[in-house]
Scaffold this motif. Structure first.
Motif, PDB file in Angstrom:
ATOM      1  N   THR A  20      56.404  84.540  35.649  1.00 11.74           N
ATOM      2  CA  THR A  20      56.249  85.848  35.003  1.00 11.74           C
ATOM      3  C   THR A  20      56.062  85.780  33.526  1.00 11.74           C
ATOM      4  O   THR A  20      57.097  85.236  32.922  1.00 11.74           O
ATOM      5  N   LEU A  21      54.761  86.104  32.809  1.00 14.68           N
ATOM      6  CA  LEU A  21      54.538  85.722  31.526  1.00 14.68           C
ATOM      7  C   LEU A  21      54.257  86.960  30.900  1.00 14.68           C
ATOM      8  O   LEU A  21      54.046  88.191  31.394  1.00 14.68           O
ATOM      9  N   THR A  22      54.829  86.690  29.727  1.00 16.82           N
ATOM     10  CA  THR A  22      54.291  87.800  28.445  1.00 16.82           C
ATOM     11  C   THR A  22      53.657  87.297  27.467  1.00 16.82           C
ATOM     12  O   THR A  22      54.074  85.925  26.966  1.00 16.82           O
ATOM     13  N   ALA A  23      52.398  87.972  27.124  1.00 18.50           N
ATOM     14  CA  ALA A  23      51.355  87.051  25.893  1.00 18.50           C
ATOM     15  C   ALA A  23      51.199  88.314  25.095  1.00 18.50           C
ATOM     16  O   ALA A  23      50.966  89.518  25.616  1.00 18.50           O
ATOM     17  N   GLY A  24      50.782  87.710  23.999  1.00 17.27           N
ATOM     18  CA  GLY A  24      50.547  88.653  22.892  1.00 17.27           C
ATOM     19  C   GLY A  24      49.059  89.050  23.069  1.00 17.27           C
ATOM     20  O   GLY A  24      48.606  90.360  22.658  1.00 17.27           O
ATOM     21  N   GLY A  25      48.084  88.370  23.516  1.00 15.59           N
ATOM     22  CA  GLY A  25      46.671  88.688  23.577  1.00 15.59           C
ATOM     23  C   GLY A  25      46.422  89.581  24.970  1.00 15.59           C
ATOM     24  O   GLY A  25      47.169  89.637  25.644  1.00 15.59           O
ATOM     25  N   SER A  26      45.438  90.333  24.536  1.00 17.20           N
ATOM     26  CA  SER A  26      45.067  91.344  25.757  1.00 17.20           C
ATOM     27  C   SER A  26      44.275  90.526  26.684  1.00 17.20           C
ATOM     28  O   SER A  26      43.887  89.414  26.573  1.00 17.20           O
ATOM     29  N   GLN A  27      44.005  91.385  27.790  1.00 12.40           N
ATOM     30  CA  GLN A  27      43.346  90.755  29.150  1.00 12.40           C
ATOM     31  C   GLN A  27      41.904  90.400  28.703  1.00 12.40           C
ATOM     32  O   GLN A  27      41.275  89.372  29.207  1.00 12.40           O
ATOM     33  N   GLU A  28      41.262  91.134  27.792  1.00 14.17           N
ATOM     34  CA  GLU A  28      40.016  90.791  27.272  1.00 14.17           C
ATOM     35  C   GLU A  28      39.888  89.589  26.596  1.00 14.17           C
ATOM     36  O   GLU A  28      38.896  88.849  26.691  1.00 14.17           O
TER      37      GLU A  28
END
Length: 221
Positions: free
Chosen positions: A124-132
């Motif tokens: 289960t990940l959280t990341a700053g960058g968007s999917q694009e």
């Protein structure tokens, strides 16, 4: 048999309990108090029946991981989830330390290492960058699925049943409250369905992210 001597209502309860999966969440976030999305995800699932929420930084502030205890936890659960921010396309340091110490030869892998065989696992990940940003033409050059192949290779060596990540992206752009609530509700819904054996695992394995099409994956009752 034992069931023949029990009231029908109790037999049904016992049979239902046998089909439930126990879920272990190994949570690693060194700055948890500053992460509103991880707080929302955690609050949504940590008190669910059948879920053990294990905060690694809280349990091991000195990084002295109790390997036998961690192995026993893994052995007593059917599903193991690694929840953490996606730091530098990888994990926070304590999660890597957990892998280095807990996944011992002869226990997790090797000719006699089958303690984790068949257990479902995902990140289960959280990341700053968007999917694009997570594509060949994006800032990060690769998809989330491609960037998490070291995790997939690791759990494959352990004979585990890999699922793609449950990922919440675009954190640095600022998530509105309604989106945090939606992601938290999706996480809770996913864990309940996995616990109750209501997820189409074959379909889930081929997706980019576990949470990209929950309506198509989850068998509602």
């Amino acid at each position: 048999s034992l069931n023949d001597a029990l009231p029908i209502c109790l037999v049904k309860k016992l049979n239902t309990e046998k089909t439930m999966n126990n879920i272990l969440i190994l949570f690693g976030h060194p700055a948890f108090r500053r992460s509103t999305i991880n707080a929302a995800l955690r609050e949504a699932v940590e008190t669910l029946d059948g879920v053990t929420f294990h905060d690694l930084y809280a349990s091991y502030p000195d990084f002295l991981i109790d390997v036998p205890h961690e192995q026993q936890l893994c052995e007593s659960h059917d599903i193991i989830i690694f929840q953490h921010p996606f730091y530098w396309y990888s994990t926070p340091s304590i999660v890597k330390e957990w892998f280095d110490l807990v996944l011992e030869h002869g226990w997790a892998y090797g000719s006699t290492g089958n303690a984790l065989e068949g257990k479902i696992t995902f990140q289960t990940l959280t990341a700053g960058g968007s999917q694009e940003n997570y594509c060949a033409d994006g800032l990060n050059l690769f998809t989330i699925r491609e960037l998490t192949t070291p995790f997939r290779s690791t759990v494959n060596l352990c004979g585990m049943d890999w699922l793609p990540p449950f990922a919440v992206l675009g954190i640095h752009q600022g998530l509105p409250e309604k989106d945090r609530v939606r992601h938290a509700e999706d996480y809770r819904r996913t864990l309940i369905a996995l616990r109750d054996n209501r997820v189409d695992l074959d379909r889930a394995r081929v997706g980019e992210l576990l949470n990209q099409d929950l309506n198509g994956l989850i068998n509602e009752v």
